[in-house]
Design a protein around this motif. Sequence first.
Motif, PDB file in Angstrom:
ATOM      1  N   HIS A  46     -35.195  31.904   0.433  1.00 58.83           N
ATOM      2  CA  HIS A  46     -35.833  30.600   0.259  1.00 58.83           C
ATOM      3  C   HIS A  46     -36.630  30.545  -1.044  1.00 58.83           C
ATOM      4  N   LYS A  47     -37.162  31.675  -1.457  1.00 54.13           N
ATOM      5  CA  LYS A  47     -37.859  31.725  -2.749  1.00 54.13           C
ATOM      6  C   LYS A  47     -36.872  31.519  -3.885  1.00 54.13           C
ATOM      7  N   GLU A  48     -35.685  32.115  -3.769  1.00 59.30           N
ATOM      8  CA  GLU A  48     -34.651  31.948  -4.790  1.00 59.30           C
ATOM      9  C   GLU A  48     -34.216  30.485  -4.906  1.00 59.30           C
ATOM     10  N   LEU A  49     -34.124  29.789  -3.783  1.00 58.03           N
ATOM     11  CA  LEU A  49     -33.768  28.377  -3.811  1.00 58.03           C
ATOM     12  C   LEU A  49     -34.813  27.560  -4.572  1.00 58.03           C
ATOM     13  N   CYS A  50     -36.079  27.900  -4.389  1.00 56.28           N
ATOM     14  CA  CYS A  50     -37.145  27.218  -5.136  1.00 56.28           C
ATOM     15  C   CYS A  50     -37.011  27.487  -6.628  1.00 56.28           C
ATOM     16  N   LYS A  51     -36.663  28.716  -6.958  1.00 51.56           N
ATOM     17  CA  LYS A  51     -36.475  29.073  -8.366  1.00 51.56           C
ATOM     18  C   LYS A  51     -35.320  28.292  -8.970  1.00 51.56           C
ATOM     19  N   ILE A  52     -34.210  28.208  -8.235  1.00 56.28           N
ATOM     20  CA  ILE A  52     -33.042  27.463  -8.707  1.00 56.28           C
ATOM     21  C   ILE A  52     -33.401  25.990  -8.916  1.00 56.28           C
ATOM     22  N   ALA A  53     -34.208  25.446  -8.008  1.00 55.40           N
ATOM     23  CA  ALA A  53     -34.620  24.045  -8.100  1.00 55.40           C
ATOM     24  C   ALA A  53     -35.683  23.819  -9.164  1.00 55.40           C
ATOM     25  N   LYS A  54     -36.151  24.921  -9.773  1.00 57.35           N
ATOM     26  CA  LYS A  54     -37.201  24.870 -10.806  1.00 57.35           C
ATOM     27  C   LYS A  54     -38.503  24.292 -10.267  1.00 57.35           C
ATOM     28  N   VAL A  55     -38.793  24.624  -9.020  1.00 57.21           N
ATOM     29  CA  VAL A  55     -40.068  24.238  -8.400  1.00 57.21           C
ATOM     30  C   VAL A  55     -40.627  25.475  -7.683  1.00 57.21           C
ATOM     31  N   GLU A  56     -40.797  26.547  -8.470  1.00 61.31           N
ATOM     32  CA  GLU A  56     -41.276  27.794  -7.879  1.00 61.31           C
ATOM     33  C   GLU A  56     -42.566  27.606  -7.102  1.00 61.31           C
ATOM     34  N   ALA A  68     -43.309  25.379  -5.136  1.00 59.80           N
ATOM     35  CA  ALA A  68     -43.046  24.901  -3.778  1.00 59.80           C
ATOM     36  C   ALA A  68     -43.027  26.040  -2.779  1.00 59.80           C
ATOM     37  N   PHE A  69     -42.684  27.234  -3.252  1.00 57.30           N
ATOM     38  CA  PHE A  69     -42.624  28.366  -2.318  1.00 57.30           C
ATOM     39  C   PHE A  69     -44.010  28.752  -1.832  1.00 57.30           C
ATOM     40  N   GLU A  70     -45.037  28.438  -2.590  1.00 55.40           N
ATOM     41  CA  GLU A  70     -46.405  28.707  -2.137  1.00 55.40           C
ATOM     42  C   GLU A  70     -46.683  27.903  -0.862  1.00 55.40           C
ATOM     43  N   VAL A  71     -46.228  26.659  -0.853  1.00 61.01           N
ATOM     44  CA  VAL A  71     -46.410  25.816   0.341  1.00 61.01           C
ATOM     45  C   VAL A  71     -45.551  26.343   1.481  1.00 61.01           C
ATOM     46  N   ILE A  72     -44.287  26.649   1.169  1.00 66.53           N
ATOM     47  CA  ILE A  72     -43.366  27.140   2.190  1.00 66.53           C
ATOM     48  C   ILE A  72     -43.874  28.428   2.814  1.00 66.53           C
ATOM     49  N   SER A  73     -44.312  29.359   1.979  1.00 57.54           N
ATOM     50  CA  SER A  73     -44.750  30.657   2.498  1.00 57.54           C
ATOM     51  C   SER A  73     -46.027  30.531   3.311  1.00 57.54           C
ATOM     52  N   PHE A  74     -46.927  29.622   2.909  1.00 56.38           N
ATOM     53  CA  PHE A  74     -48.154  29.417   3.679  1.00 56.38           C
ATOM     54  C   PHE A  74     -47.834  28.871   5.058  1.00 56.38           C
ATOM     55  N   GLU A  75     -46.971  27.859   5.112  1.00 51.56           N
ATOM     56  CA  GLU A  75     -46.607  27.270   6.399  1.00 51.56           C
ATOM     57  C   GLU A  75     -45.751  28.235   7.206  1.00 51.56           C
ATOM     58  N   LYS A  76     -44.947  29.029   6.512  1.00 46.10           N
ATOM     59  CA  LYS A  76     -44.080  29.988   7.189  1.00 46.10           C
ATOM     60  C   LYS A  76     -44.901  31.049   7.920  1.00 46.10           C
ATOM     61  N   ALA A  77     -46.082  31.358   7.375  1.00 48.22           N
ATOM     62  CA  ALA A  77     -46.922  32.375   8.001  1.00 48.22           C
ATOM     63  C   ALA A  77     -47.299  31.996   9.427  1.00 48.22           C
ATOM     64  N   ASN A  78     -47.382  30.684   9.687  1.00 47.44           N
ATOM     65  CA  ASN A  78     -47.755  30.225  11.024  1.00 47.44           C
ATOM     66  C   ASN A  78     -46.662  30.456  12.064  1.00 47.44           C
TER      67      ASN A  78
END
Length: 227
Positions: free
Chosen positions: A140-150, A152-162
């Motif tokens: 999922h981090k790689e997808l953010c990189k491909i989309a050039k919105v790295e 965004a993974f900060e939000v994803i990873s924070f919510e993913k922790a829950n």
Amino acid sequence: MPTVARVKERRTSVDVVFDHLYKSIVTLDLLPGDKISEAEIAAQFEVSRQPVRDAFSRLENLDLLLIRPQKATEVKRFSLHEITKSRFVRASVEAEVLRRAAKIATSADGLSLDAALAKQAQAVADGNYQEFGKLDYAFHKELCKIAKVEFAFEVISFEKANVDRLCMLSLSKEDRMEQLLEDHRAIADRVKAGDAHGAVEVGMVHLSRLDATIDAIFERNPDYFDT
């Protein structure tokens, strides 16, 4: 293998304690409702109570610990309300990531996704659900990189922790790695094909896989959840 003392030379005591407890919680070495002692952790790592207290505070901010005055600190139980909120936020962000990724992915990006999928397939073959969990993050981090919105993974990873602990229960108890790998393959195929609508559609199905697992875990272990 580096000793704790050597690791401390590069990182603070708070980092060492935090990383150890975070891993123990998300990999279910510590289960929801388990009590942990500030004094025992301090003795284990041969540090004062202050860095342990600071590590506890960081874990509380991630909604992984419940700290109450004059009561034992315990691993936070699952909250259905917080899980619903986290998954809503994550789905909204991931949908936009997939749209962008599908529109601008290059052939080199496709090769990166293929390499990520090959590693996941090996983890499935090895039955290594903990490794698969790490590779899921990386995908999922790689997808953010491909989309050039790295970012965004900060939000994803924070919510993913829950929901990480529920994901680990899903992988270890339900043995659904193969299904999740197939989802990742389908997402990658649509991103590589430039199919933004299809990528989002498959991505949302992928995120919904946890619904049945949450219901099953709640029925089997209601004490893992807040009442």
